[in-house]
Motif scaffolding. Structure first.
Motif, PDB file in Angstrom:
ATOM      1  N   ASN A  35      -1.122   0.502   2.559  1.00  0.00           N
ATOM      2  CA  ASN A  35      -2.573   0.643   2.443  1.00  0.00           C
ATOM      3  C   ASN A  35      -2.957   0.448   0.980  1.00  0.00           C
ATOM      4  O   ASN A  35      -2.121   0.554   0.079  1.00  0.00           O
ATOM      5  CB  ASN A  35      -3.047   2.011   2.955  1.00  0.00           C
ATOM      6  N   TYR A  36      -4.238   0.151   0.737  1.00  0.00           N
ATOM      7  CA  TYR A  36      -4.674  -0.182  -0.619  1.00  0.00           C
ATOM      8  C   TYR A  36      -4.840   1.038  -1.515  1.00  0.00           C
ATOM      9  O   TYR A  36      -5.014   0.895  -2.720  1.00  0.00           O
ATOM     10  CB  TYR A  36      -5.987  -0.970  -0.569  1.00  0.00           C
ATOM     11  N   GLU A  37      -4.792   2.216  -0.952  1.00  0.00           N
ATOM     12  CA  GLU A  37      -4.950   3.423  -1.757  1.00  0.00           C
ATOM     13  C   GLU A  37      -3.634   3.856  -2.378  1.00  0.00           C
ATOM     14  O   GLU A  37      -3.574   4.171  -3.570  1.00  0.00           O
ATOM     15  CB  GLU A  37      -5.523   4.551  -0.914  1.00  0.00           C
ATOM     16  N   GLY A  39      -0.495   2.093  -1.569  1.00  0.00           N
ATOM     17  CA  GLY A  39       0.523   1.052  -1.439  1.00  0.00           C
ATOM     18  C   GLY A  39       1.550   1.404  -0.372  1.00  0.00           C
ATOM     19  O   GLY A  39       1.205   1.653   0.778  1.00  0.00           O
ATOM     20  N   TYR A  72       0.973   6.363  -5.734  1.00  0.00           N
ATOM     21  CA  TYR A  72       1.024   4.912  -5.517  1.00  0.00           C
ATOM     22  C   TYR A  72       2.406   4.347  -5.838  1.00  0.00           C
ATOM     23  O   TYR A  72       3.009   4.644  -6.862  1.00  0.00           O
ATOM     24  CB  TYR A  72      -0.029   4.227  -6.388  1.00  0.00           C
ATOM     25  N   ASN A  74       4.496   0.411  -5.095  1.00  0.00           N
ATOM     26  CA  ASN A  74       4.429  -0.917  -4.494  1.00  0.00           C
ATOM     27  C   ASN A  74       5.430  -1.839  -5.179  1.00  0.00           C
ATOM     28  O   ASN A  74       5.324  -2.090  -6.385  1.00  0.00           O
ATOM     29  CB  ASN A  74       3.015  -1.496  -4.619  1.00  0.00           C
ATOM     30  N   ILE A 257     -13.445  -0.481  -3.213  1.00  0.00           N
ATOM     31  CA  ILE A 257     -13.157  -1.844  -2.750  1.00  0.00           C
ATOM     32  C   ILE A 257     -14.422  -2.505  -2.218  1.00  0.00           C
ATOM     33  O   ILE A 257     -14.724  -3.671  -2.526  1.00  0.00           O
ATOM     34  CB  ILE A 257     -12.056  -1.817  -1.667  1.00  0.00           C
TER      35      ILE A 257
END
Length: 279
Positions: A35-37, A39, A72, A74, A257
């Motif tokens: 997810n973008y929050e 990773g 986070y 990634n 976003i």
């Protein structure tokens, strides 16, 4: 008589099977929960949950460790094996007091390791070996298909060994630096900030096609003014703005976003923002 905590600590033994079970969960789900929050953080927590439960029999420490891994993260899934192996070794050795060092290590290594993994695993290997195997298969040679299966099996084995490498390196690391863990944490934090700073100038792209005109003088705002003051000035400004928004309780990553998408559309429509020309 031993205290309850001493008994729990004595019974904590992390076996090779425990470690491989955790990394297998990561290998199959490393990008599935992205997810973008946060990773890949959700995948990390799901993969290491059982292992961390053995390391932290105390429920409060267990929850604190899980919360720490929700930060986070990634990187290329295969290269993440090394990082997670090292962090598990650190937590097994020093427990919850290694929390900051664990996060600093993950932050500092995820960028460089992603560059290595993306280049070798996602570019070179599929391009070179995939092309050879595909061509052989098209020509009716079954060795092409078999070769690709063998490569996949070999890569699977290598990924297990990468985790063992990270774990063994982590054990050596925390053993050698057991009395200097704070120094190591600070060093990794600085290195992590350097990585993040580099990503701002290379990944975040903000461009304005506006030009400044005064009489016969005509100057491109981006190239002649902003970049002359500091390259990637707009990217740094945008990153700073996003970080300030994240400090606010009202702004969530999803809202940020959406806001960036709206600003991009409005900027493109009005001509304030544009596509950065290729050089």
């Amino acid at each position: 008589m031993m205290s309850k905590e001493m008994k729990q600590e004595k019974n904590v033994t992390i076996t090779r099977r425990d470690r491989h079970n955790a990394i297998l969960r990561w290998m199959f789900m490393g990008s599935a929960l992205y997810n973008y929050e946060t990773g890949q953080a959700t995948s990390v927590v799901w993969s290491l949950a059982k292992l961390l439960k053995k390391i932290y029999p105390n429920d409060e420490e267990y929850k604190e460790a899980l919360k720490n891994h929700f930060n986070y993260f990634n990187t290329t899934t295969a290269m993440g094996n090394i990082i997670l192996g090292a962090t598990i070794a650190m937590e097994e050795k020093d427990g919850i007091k290694s929390k900051e060092a664990v996060q600093a290590l993950k932050t500092s290594l995820m960028g460089p390791f992603a560059g290595i993994g993306d280049t070798i695993i996602w570019v070179l290997l599929p391009t070179i070996m995939g092309s050879i195997s595909g061509y052989m298969a098209v020509e009716g040679n079954p060795i092409g298909a078999l070769a690709w299966i063998v490569i996949g099996a070999l890569l699977f084995w290598i990924r297990l060994k990468l985790f063992d490498l990270g774990y063994n390196s982590g054990v050596k690391l925390v053993t050698d630096l057991s009395d200097r863990l704070t120094v190591f944490t600070d060093a990794m934090s600085v290195f992590g900030l350097m990585v993040v700073g580099t990503l701002i100038s290379t990944v975040v792209k903000v461009y304005t096609p506006l030009t400044f005109k005064f009489g016969d003088v005509k100057m491109a705002v981006q190239d002649k003014i902003l970049d002359a003051i500091m390259p990637a000035l707009l990217a740094c400004g945008l990153t700073y703005l996003v970080y300030k928004m994240l400090d606010s309780k009202w702004w969530t990553p999803t809202k940020i976003i959406i806001a960036l998408i709206v600003i991009s559309l409005l900027g493109s429509y009005t001509g304030i923002l544009g596509v950065m020309p290729t050089k």
